[in-house]
Design a protein around this motif. Structure first.
Motif, PDB file in Angstrom:
ATOM      1  N   SER A 156     -36.517  -0.725 -26.124  1.00 36.81           N
ATOM      2  CA  SER A 156     -36.889   0.401 -24.702  1.00 36.81           C
ATOM      3  C   SER A 156     -36.255   1.421 -24.607  1.00 36.81           C
ATOM      4  N   PHE A 206     -33.848  14.493 -19.670  1.00 34.85           N
ATOM      5  CA  PHE A 206     -33.016  14.111 -18.473  1.00 34.85           C
ATOM      6  C   PHE A 206     -31.575  15.017 -18.720  1.00 34.85           C
ATOM      7  N   ARG A 233     -35.290   2.749  -1.092  1.00 34.42           N
ATOM      8  CA  ARG A 233     -34.923   2.189  -1.896  1.00 34.42           C
ATOM      9  C   ARG A 233     -33.619   1.368  -1.732  1.00 34.42           C
ATOM     10  N   GLY A 285     -30.281   3.357 -16.360  1.00 30.07           N
ATOM     11  CA  GLY A 285     -31.006   4.032 -15.807  1.00 30.07           C
ATOM     12  C   GLY A 285     -30.716   5.076 -14.711  1.00 30.07           C
ATOM     13  N   CYS A 286     -29.405   5.408 -14.565  1.00 37.71           N
ATOM     14  CA  CYS A 286     -28.272   5.394 -12.899  1.00 37.71           C
ATOM     15  C   CYS A 286     -28.989   7.028 -13.332  1.00 37.71           C
ATOM     16  N   ILE A 311     -28.284   8.903  -8.040  1.00 40.03           N
ATOM     17  CA  ILE A 311     -27.886   8.715  -6.999  1.00 40.03           C
ATOM     18  C   ILE A 311     -28.420   7.675  -5.900  1.00 40.03           C
ATOM     19  N   ASP A 339     -26.201   4.315 -18.199  1.00 41.92           N
ATOM     20  CA  ASP A 339     -27.306   5.244 -18.771  1.00 41.92           C
ATOM     21  C   ASP A 339     -27.440   5.926 -19.707  1.00 41.92           C
ATOM     22  N   ALA A 340     -28.410   6.577 -20.580  1.00 44.27           N
ATOM     23  CA  ALA A 340     -28.282   6.374 -22.476  1.00 44.27           C
ATOM     24  C   ALA A 340     -27.728   8.399 -22.527  1.00 44.27           C
ATOM     25  N   ASP A 344     -27.447   2.352 -24.073  1.00 37.94           N
ATOM     26  CA  ASP A 344     -28.374   2.380 -23.762  1.00 37.94           C
ATOM     27  C   ASP A 344     -28.777   0.476 -23.339  1.00 37.94           C
ATOM     28  N   LEU A 345     -29.748   0.225 -22.185  1.00 37.38           N
ATOM     29  CA  LEU A 345     -29.863  -0.528 -21.786  1.00 37.38           C
ATOM     30  C   LEU A 345     -30.172  -2.070 -22.676  1.00 37.38           C
ATOM     31  N   SER A 375     -34.408   1.579 -11.106  1.00 36.10           N
ATOM     32  CA  SER A 375     -35.811   3.464 -10.036  1.00 36.10           C
ATOM     33  C   SER A 375     -36.448   4.038 -10.606  1.00 36.10           C
ATOM     34  N   GLU A 376     -37.198   4.100 -10.954  1.00 36.72           N
ATOM     35  CA  GLU A 376     -38.082   5.302 -11.986  1.00 36.72           C
ATOM     36  C   GLU A 376     -37.897   4.937 -13.259  1.00 36.72           C
TER      37      GLU A 376
HETATM   38  C1  SAM Z   1     -36.195   9.455 -13.741  1.00 39.15           C
HETATM   39  S1  SAM Z   1     -34.442   8.548 -13.710  1.00 39.15           S
HETATM   40  C2  SAM Z   1     -33.716   8.013 -12.603  1.00 39.15           C
HETATM   41  C3  SAM Z   1     -32.914   8.066 -12.001  1.00 39.15           C
HETATM   42  C4  SAM Z   1     -31.976   7.470 -10.779  1.00 39.15           C
HETATM   43  N1  SAM Z   1     -31.941   5.536 -11.316  1.00 39.15           N
HETATM   44  C5  SAM Z   1     -32.289   7.301  -9.922  1.00 39.15           C
HETATM   45  O1  SAM Z   1     -33.833   7.065  -9.604  1.00 39.15           O
HETATM   46  O2  SAM Z   1     -32.067   8.612  -9.095  1.00 39.15           O
HETATM   47  C6  SAM Z   1     -34.704   7.773 -15.774  1.00 39.15           C
HETATM   48  C7  SAM Z   1     -32.978   8.474 -16.349  1.00 39.15           C
HETATM   49  O3  SAM Z   1     -33.173   6.683 -16.700  1.00 39.15           O
HETATM   50  C8  SAM Z   1     -32.857   6.652 -18.228  1.00 39.15           C
HETATM   51  N2  SAM Z   1     -32.806   5.501 -19.376  1.00 39.15           N
HETATM   52  C9  SAM Z   1     -34.550   6.072 -19.800  1.00 39.15           C
HETATM   53  N3  SAM Z   1     -34.642   4.922 -20.612  1.00 39.15           N
HETATM   54  C10 SAM Z   1     -33.135   4.446 -20.260  1.00 39.15           C
HETATM   55  C11 SAM Z   1     -32.074   2.759 -21.400  1.00 39.15           C
HETATM   56  N4  SAM Z   1     -33.128   2.515 -22.316  1.00 39.15           N
HETATM   57  N5  SAM Z   1     -31.079   2.888 -21.415  1.00 39.15           N
HETATM   58  C12 SAM Z   1     -30.275   2.956 -20.225  1.00 39.15           C
HETATM   59  N6  SAM Z   1     -31.535   4.583 -19.948  1.00 39.15           N
HETATM   60  C13 SAM Z   1     -32.161   5.045 -19.607  1.00 39.15           C
HETATM   61  C14 SAM Z   1     -33.054   8.389 -18.603  1.00 39.15           C
HETATM   62  O4  SAM Z   1     -31.694   8.757 -18.821  1.00 39.15           O
HETATM   63  C15 SAM Z   1     -32.894   9.075 -17.237  1.00 39.15           C
HETATM   64  O5  SAM Z   1     -31.226   9.551 -16.638  1.00 39.15           O
END
Ligand code: SAM
Ligand code: FAD
Lengths: 534, 338
Positions: free
Chosen positions: B64, B73, B97, B129-130, B134, B150-151, B179-180, B197-198
């Motif tokens: 993923s 990010f 949310r 993906g925190c 926020i 978060d990765a 990563d997840l 989220s997002e």
């Molecule tokens: C748009 S941000 C969303 C931030 C948070 N969820 C919010 O809404 O405030 C997407 C985040 O997902 C993380 N991310 C993307 N793929 C990931 C994965 N496979 N495992 C962990 N984190 C991931 C990115 O590093 C990024 O910080």
């Protein structure tokens, strides 16, 4: 004393450009009279900033000796205690640590004692929305247990014309006249014990954190104590904030002026449009008193009377059978004269003001225009309802005043004040601290209760969104909701005040026809009644 | 002056996104609007292909994790908590949310007490993906014990730094940089709820992502997803308008072909025993900086799915779909609780 004050003069440097100069409380320390605070801001700032450079430069916001509370309510008036009650009784907010600071002495008058005591001269007309809030807080029942004067009929008329308007059917209460001290005592009694209330705790100054920083407001009490609050709710208009944050103005939070006669100091607001003016003076004073009326058998005292005189409105509000409260707005000189009179001539002055038919202009053409206009309004009114002429309100005369309760006379200067912003970083204004209105519509305290209800809802919503207490978005939401409501009321009251303070024939004609139209055309009148009842 | 600015941004748009436009035009799954253009006489069948190809292409990679996306990010990690910064819409999205998660968990009975300031007391939540936290912070303030994942190292640092400012969060909120996929393989506890989220629009394999989320979930736990749909409207709204015209979020934040079609996502969830309980569209008003719930899910949407261990059970909740008077109306979060 001076050294202690000097110690509280501090300079806080935050991130280079944002310099916050916290003025000490020295210049305010000896004064208890609100008027003397009205000094000039610019000289104020410069003189204190020189002071502060020689003093310690530790951060105000890191004071460790200050007690920390979640919410500090500064000012235990009607708005302050309603806020405390509302916080303490909310399921969501009751776990917060709340402190109420009241500058006045502790009055341990119980509700029973108050119901036995003679009526106080400071009263407010409590409108239905406020009754709903007080009822929700469990306070209304207690207030009724003491005493209220229900207003079931209201008559408003004008000294300059025959126009008049009447509201109410004589059964449903349009409002209740309640002594301020009864409301405060009843609210106080319902503040849960988890909330601390300190009397004699006068806030001397408070230092606000600059916008968008993480500091907390710091309050300095007159006894030298310090208190920090995560959210400061200001319910006291006469707390003069001794803080000036340069570059980012929080002065607008200060409702600077208490107007008396020509003594205004609406600093820095001259160039602002009228709706942003912090204040304007009316050059009027309100004389209050408790009046004895001629008792009429089998006729209860349920009518509020208000007559617009050239100097301002005269209102008589029912307290109980044979007893009413007077609120007479007039020129300051006249007010002084009224206070100085003996009781007999005071009552006569009221009676002649109420009963006299004297007019500034009485031209026959004016009267005939008015008569025709009024007739026209009634004809139009018939189009909307099948009412017969008899249903158009007929003018009644108030019962004669036979005396005044001893020592019940007092006078208050009047002003219009409105804070441009109700909130800053972790501070929020409620009640008269945010807005002061002319008493002609009896709305001041009611607007304050509206603030309390709105702030409670905003805080609950915000905490249930997981936001920090007093987050900017929550306070902004409160400000948005309340200003939309309060500004309309403020503007309407101010416009009415201006319209009725003139004797110029065109204005007299305008308001006479306006009143006649509202009185005769049922749909308009119902709208107004519904707005007041809402 | 203004003309020049517009010209500049237009040429920016074209040059920067030439590849994107190209991929858009030459994409196997041509967008729906392409078919309704006059020169192209489409059939319903052709439109349907879209979701199938989508699944096929995604099947090839089984992770993923997309390094490039995560780095994007990480580079902006100083800005997570700037209220007027590039993540402004994420801050205001909390108004929707947080109630979605809060009321969703209350309605599934995951919570113990629903009165008071902390309705989520005792609930464990994994925020995948925190970013800067926020969403993690408010959930923790509501009483939940939250793990933010978060990765990106830098984002996790920013998140930790910010959460240390609030004493109320201590002991309730922890962050992990991982990563997840890796995280879900070395799981030491399962969670009552997983929130992403997002994030979905930034991962490579949606399937692998959902599978990993599911692995972190307790039986009958809740999965909350918010993401962007793959429709012509979402191209115009989330990329053209948000990145180029209004510049709400930095250019390059989103790539259209990573967006997630809602029907495909629901199908995918269903296959893994995740029953969709609720779906909502979300609409952003940039000038007001406010989000509101809408029925239309063609740009932003939110899903609440529940893990049903026994898929043979015919879940009565299936019928629950968009309900305008749902308890999560952002205007009245209290009313649903009291
Ligand atoms: C748009 S941000 C969303 C931030 C948070 N969820 C919010 O809404 O405030 C997407 C985040 O997902 C993380 N991310 C993307 N793929 C990931 C994965 N496979 N495992 C962990 N984190 C991931 C990115 O590093 C990024 O910080
Ligand atoms: C003549 C007149 C008639 C009126 N009639 C009506 C009416 O009919 N209907 C109506 O709704 N309204 C009416 N009003 C308005 C109404 O009285 C006010 O709006 C109301 O009292 C405001 O309440 P408050 O709690 O906001 O402020 P306040 O009553 O001013 O309370 C402020 C409190 O803060 C305390 N305090 C002050 N400074 C400090 C300090 N530094 N530190 C700590 N504590 C401090 C004070 O002791 C006081 O208890 C009338 C007003 C007047 C003058």
């Amino acid at each position: 004393m001076t050294t202690k004050v000097l110690r509280s003069l501090q300079v806080v440097k935050k991130s280079g450009s944002l310099q916050c100069v916290v003025c000490g409380s020295r210049r305010y320390s000896t004064s208890t009279n609100a008027e003397s605070f009205s000094t000039n801001t610019s000289s104020n700032t410069s003189s204190t900033s020189t002071n502060s450079t020689n003093t310690s430069s530790t951060s105000t916001y890191s004071r460790k000796d200050a007690e920390l509370f979640d919410i500090v309510v500064a000012g235990g008036g009607m708005a302050g205690f309603a806020m405390a009650c509302s916080l303490g009784q909310s399921k969501v907010l009751s776990s917060l640590r709340v402190l109420v600071l009241e500058g006045g002495p502790h009055t341990d008058a119980s509700l029973e004692a108050l119901s036995a005591a003679p009526h106080d001269n400071r009263v407010c007309a409590i409108a239905p929305p406020s009754v709903r809030l007080l009822d929700k807080l469990g306070v209304w029942h207690d207030i009724c247990g003491v005493r209220t004067g229900p207003v079931k009929r209201m008559q408003v008329w004008d000294s300059e014309s025959d126009a008049m308007i009447a509201f109410g059917d004589g059964h449903r209460a349009l409002a209740h006249i309640v002594e301020n001290r009864v409301t405060v005592a009843a609210l106080r009694a319902r503040v849960p014990s988890s909330i601390e209330v300190r009397y004699g705790a006068r806030v001397q100054s408070f230092d606000l954190p600059p916008p968008a920083t993480d500091g907390l407001p710091l309050l300095t009490l007159r006894d030298g104590g310090h208190i920090r609050a995560r959210l400061l709710v200001r319910g006291a208009s006469v707390v003069r904030g001794a803080s000036v944050v340069r570059g980012a103005s929080v002065e607008h939070l200060e409702v600077w002026t208490v107007c008396r006669g020509g003594n205004t100091a609406a600093r820095g607001t001259d160039s602002l449009p009228w709706w942003q003016h912090c204040s304007s003076r009316y050059g009027q004073s309100a004389v209050v008193a408790t009046l004895q009326l001629e008792r009429e058998e089998n006729e209860s005292n349920i009518t509020a009377w208000q007559k617009f005189l050239p100097n301002g409105p005269l209102a008589i509000l029912p307290l109980r059978h044979g007893l009413s409260s007077l609120v007479w707005t007039t020129a300051p000189g006249h007010a002084q004269a009224l206070l100085a009179m003996d009781a007999r001539s005071f009552a006569d002055a009221i009676n002649s003001a109420l009963w006299s038919n004297e007019r500034a202009h009485s031209a026959p053409w004016l009267e005939s225009l008015q008569r025709r206009g009024t007739q026209l309004a009634r004809d139009v009114g018939h189009l909307f309802s099948s009412a017969t002429a008899a249903q158009v309100s007929s003018r009644l005369l108030p019962p004669p005043v036979v005396g005044v309760v001893e020592d019940s006379r007092a006078s208050f200067p009047l002003a219009l004040n409105h804070a441009v912003h109700y909130t800053a970083n972790r501070v929020v204004l409620v009640g008269d601290a945010a807005h002061r209105v002319h008493p002609l519509a009896g709305q001041g305290a009611n607007l304050g209760f509206g603030d309390v209800a709105a702030l409670t809802t905003a805080l609950e919503t915000s905490l249930l969104l997981g936001e920090t207490l007093g987050s900017a978005s929550c306070l902004y939401e409160y400000e948005r909701i309340r200003q939309r409501e309060n500004l309309v009321m403020l503007a309407a009251i101010d416009a009415l005040q201006k319209l009725y303070s003139s004797t110029a024939p065109p204005l007299v004609l305008l308001r006479a026809l306006g009143l006649a139209a509202v009185d005769a055309i049922a749909p308009i009148k119902e709208k107004i009644e519904a707005y007041v009842q809402r | 002056m203004i003309c020049k600015k517009i010209m500049n941004s237009c040429s920016d748009l074209i040059s920067l996104h030439r590849c994107c436009l190209k991929s858009l035009l030459c994409h196997q799954s041509t967008p729906a609007w392409w078919h309704v253009m006059p020169q192209n006489y489409c059939t319903v069948r052709e439109i349907n292909i879209k979701t199938e190809t989508y699944q096929n292409t995604r099947h090839k990679q089984q992770s993923s994790f997309n390094d490039e996306e995560v780095r994007k990010f990480g580079a902006l990690s100083d800005h997570w908590w700037a209220r007027d910064g590039p993540y402004k819409p994420l801050h205001s999205l909390n108004r929707l949310r947080v109630p979605l998660v809060r009321d969703g968990l209350i309605s599934t009975g995951a919570t113990v007490s629903k009165d008071g300031r902390q309705p989520l007391e005792g609930v464990t939540i994994l925020d995948v993906g925190c970013g800067g936290g926020i969403l993690s912070e408010p959930l923790a303030r509501l009483g939940a014990s939250v793990t933010g994942l978060d990765a990106s190292h830098k984002s996790i640092e920013a998140a930790q730094q910010h959460s240390s400012l609030d004493a109320d969060l201590q002991g309730r909120l922890q962050y992990k940089c991982c990563d997840l996929d890796t995280f879900s393989q070395r799981l030491d506890q399962q969670y009552d709820a997983v929130v992403a989220s997002e994030v979905l629009e930034h991962v490579d394999s949606i399937e692998a992502f959902i599978e990993s989320c599911n692995a972190c979930l307790k039986p009958s736990g809740s999965l909350f997803l918010t993401t962007i749909n793959r429709t012509p409207l979402s191209f115009l709204g989330a990329i053209v308008a948000a990145e180029y015209l209004l510049r709400i979020v930095p250019v390059g934040t989103h790539t259209w072909d990573k967006f997630v079609p809602i029907e495909a996502l629901k199908k995918l969830l269903e296959e893994r025993g995740l029953q969709t309980r609720l779906q909502h569209g979300m609409l952003y008003a940039p000038v007001l900086d406010r989000w509101c719930w809408v029925a239309d899910t063609s740009v932003n949407y939110a899903l609440h799915a529940v893990n049903i261990a026994d898929t043979s059970v015919n879940y009565a909740l299936h019928a629950v779909n968009y309900a305008p008077e749902s308890p999560m109306s952002p205007e009245s979060p209290t009313s649903s609780l009291s």
